[in-house]
Motif scaffolding. Structure first.
Motif, PDB file in Angstrom:
ATOM      1  N   LEU A  99      -1.336  44.554 -77.785  1.00 37.00           N
ATOM      2  CA  LEU A  99      -1.725  43.179 -77.461  1.00 37.00           C
ATOM      3  C   LEU A  99      -1.478  42.258 -78.660  1.00 37.00           C
ATOM      4  O   LEU A  99      -1.551  42.706 -79.803  1.00 37.00           O
ATOM      5  CB  LEU A  99      -3.214  43.128 -77.095  1.00 37.00           C
ATOM      6  N   GLU A 102      -4.212  37.542 -81.563  1.00 41.48           N
ATOM      7  CA  GLU A 102      -5.266  36.622 -81.101  1.00 41.48           C
ATOM      8  C   GLU A 102      -6.019  37.194 -79.903  1.00 41.48           C
ATOM      9  O   GLU A 102      -7.233  37.010 -79.784  1.00 41.48           O
ATOM     10  CB  GLU A 102      -4.691  35.240 -80.786  1.00 41.48           C
ATOM     11  N   GLU A 103      -5.325  37.910 -79.021  1.00 41.00           N
ATOM     12  CA  GLU A 103      -5.991  38.535 -77.872  1.00 41.00           C
ATOM     13  C   GLU A 103      -6.895  39.676 -78.336  1.00 41.00           C
ATOM     14  O   GLU A 103      -8.005  39.855 -77.833  1.00 41.00           O
ATOM     15  CB  GLU A 103      -4.952  39.039 -76.861  1.00 41.00           C
ATOM     16  N   ARG A 104      -6.432  40.459 -79.307  1.00 42.22           N
ATOM     17  CA  ARG A 104      -7.273  41.544 -79.853  1.00 42.22           C
ATOM     18  C   ARG A 104      -8.541  40.960 -80.463  1.00 42.22           C
ATOM     19  O   ARG A 104      -9.633  41.495 -80.271  1.00 42.22           O
ATOM     20  CB  ARG A 104      -6.499  42.351 -80.903  1.00 42.22           C
ATOM     21  N   ARG A 106      -9.966  38.082 -79.686  1.00 41.66           N
ATOM     22  CA  ARG A 106     -10.789  37.552 -78.588  1.00 41.66           C
ATOM     23  C   ARG A 106     -11.559  38.684 -77.916  1.00 41.66           C
ATOM     24  O   ARG A 106     -12.755  38.559 -77.618  1.00 41.66           O
ATOM     25  CB  ARG A 106      -9.910  36.828 -77.567  1.00 41.66           C
TER      26      ARG A 106
END
Length: 187
Positions: A99, A102-104, A106
């Motif tokens: 991923l 930034e997704e990790r 989040r």
């Protein structure tokens, strides 16, 4: 059957040795390029010395917490070597590197409250250790703004971990406050 104190101690030493082998070529991003193994050892010390955590499963998972994420170690390997409970805790604190970053980040905030107590303890010690490192010896390329952003993100993660160990939560709050003051005063 409960493991004996000798079995628990052997498991902790085995995990430290395993982590040292797995991380042997890795260095931290600080100015000194410290040996990476210092980080998992710091987590175990924080848990034991500052959080009074004596659960060998938590201490073993802390020592192994970055092996799957940052080395060629699989969860299956951890399960064979250290059992399914330890492997499960490590899985809970392992980011999915497929991923975007930034997704990790989040997901760490979004999933913090739903983790097991063991995973919350490991994650809390990880954030304490990281804040200490970023305050005292940050990666050379990090601006003060990036350091402050990391501190604030770590605070958001820890907000979902609260209730698991009040002593460690107080340590986090102190490290957070002192670190931010030091960064801001140096700016």
């Amino acid at each position: 059957m409960q493991p004996s104190p000798q079995d628990e101690l052997e498991s902790i030493i085995k995990a430290a040795s395993f982590a040292a082998r797995k991380h042997r070529t890795q260095r931290r991003k600080d100015a000194d390029a410290s040996p990476y193994i210092n980080h998992p050892l710091a987590l175990a010390e924080i848990l034991c010395s500052e959080g009074s955590v004596t659960d060998s499963t938590v201490l073993v998972a802390a020592l192994l917490h970055d092996t799957v994420e940052d080395t060629e170690t699989s969860l299956q390997e951890l399960e064979v070597e250290f059992g399914s409970v330890v492997a499960s805790v490590v899985a809970e604190v392992t980011d999915d590197k497929s991923l975007p970053k930034e997704e990790r980040k989040r997901l760490q905030v979004a999933k913090a409250a739903s983790k097991s107590d063991a995973a919350k303890l490991v994650k809390l010690a990880d954030k304490i250790s990281n804040l200490r490192d970023i305050a005292s010896s940050p990666p050379a390329s990090w601006s003060d703004e990036r350091r402050i952003a990391y501190f604030n993100w770590a605070r958001d993660v820890v907000s979902g971990l609260r209730g698991v160990n009040p002593a460690l939560e107080r340590v986090f709050d102190q490290v957070y406050d002192e670190g931010l003051r030091a960064i801001r005063s140096a700016a």
